[in-house]
Design an enzyme around this catalytic site. Sequence first.
Site, short mmCIF file in Angstrom:
data_model
loop_
_atom_site.label_atom_id
_atom_site.label_comp_id
_atom_site.label_asym_id
_atom_site.label_seq_id
_atom_site.Cartn_x
_atom_site.Cartn_y
_atom_site.Cartn_z
N TRP A 224 29.04 -36.97 -18.71
CA TRP A 224 30.00 -36.63 -20.09
C TRP A 224 30.96 -35.48 -19.57
CZ3 TRP A 224 31.48 -31.54 -22.33
CH2 TRP A 224 32.12 -31.64 -23.47
N TYR A 228 35.06 -35.99 -19.06
CA TYR A 228 36.07 -34.78 -20.19
C TYR A 228 37.21 -34.67 -19.34
CZ TYR A 228 37.73 -31.96 -23.72
OH TYR A 228 38.80 -31.41 -24.62
N ASP A 244 28.97 -38.99 -25.01
CA ASP A 244 29.08 -38.43 -26.29
C ASP A 244 29.09 -38.85 -27.97
OD1 ASP A 244 32.47 -37.16 -26.34
OD2 ASP A 244 32.00 -37.16 -28.70
#
Length: 292
Positions: A224, A228, A244
Amino acid sequence: MLRFLAARAIPSVEAVCRSGDDVTAYTRAVPGGSITLRPAAGHVRLTVRTTETHLLSRLVARCRRLLDLDADPGAVREILGATSLAPLVAARPGLRVPGAYDGFELAVRAVVGQQISVAGARTLLGRIAARAGVPAVADRPADHPTDEGGNPGAAVTGHVPLLFPTADRLAAADLDGLGLTTRRVATIRALAEAVASGAIDLDGAGDPADTTAGLLEIPGIGPWTAGYIALRALRDPDAWPEGDLVLRRTMERLGIAADEAERWRPWRAYAALHLWSHASDNPDTTPRGRNR
């Protein structure tokens, strides 16, 4: 875009100007002063106040990256508009992906924001800046951002006297007592050391896939966080923050199967923003989750 940046503005590093409930301008500290971005008719006005005039072209490039001004919304709309995201795309046909003024700063945001709220991450990042940041202008606080008429009282939330710490400075900083866990401090330090040494480039010079692979080797950075960072700092248009919670629950609520994301290539980053934006517009039915 301005609402997104405003919610995540780091105290003393970034500030916003408001008119009622609307965010009308974004200001941040830069070497030698500050910059302010303000939407105008058909363009974005950039106001630069700095003693470091040799940095002007670099400042412009960083602002374009922050606002994703080189995107092609038509190309994105052509693909995503023919999928289950069509209603969301129709609602925001020109949606762009908020980028990063500084790649390392964004990566620290992502690490700090793991498993906590956006507001909580903002508070911790402000503490980091206060502990390890340096004045934007030596011996002088940055000017307060002003409204269109030059008035300093236009509901400005704070000013911007500090530069976010560089990788080499943060690698050597004492981060004890700021509210960060021991594990989080170790991850930030390892990230800072990797960037300071040149092992990882977070300003988009390298291949996003290679950079993402390097990030995943740092203890405390998982899929994650790496996704990002790729989405916002590396400007990978197909980045997808794996795992997410908000994305997953929003897709479920809209009746979108998990494997549908494969149809959104090569624009999955924009798909993520459409889903996050939809969730933001429907806060009463959206679970709290990671969206830093």
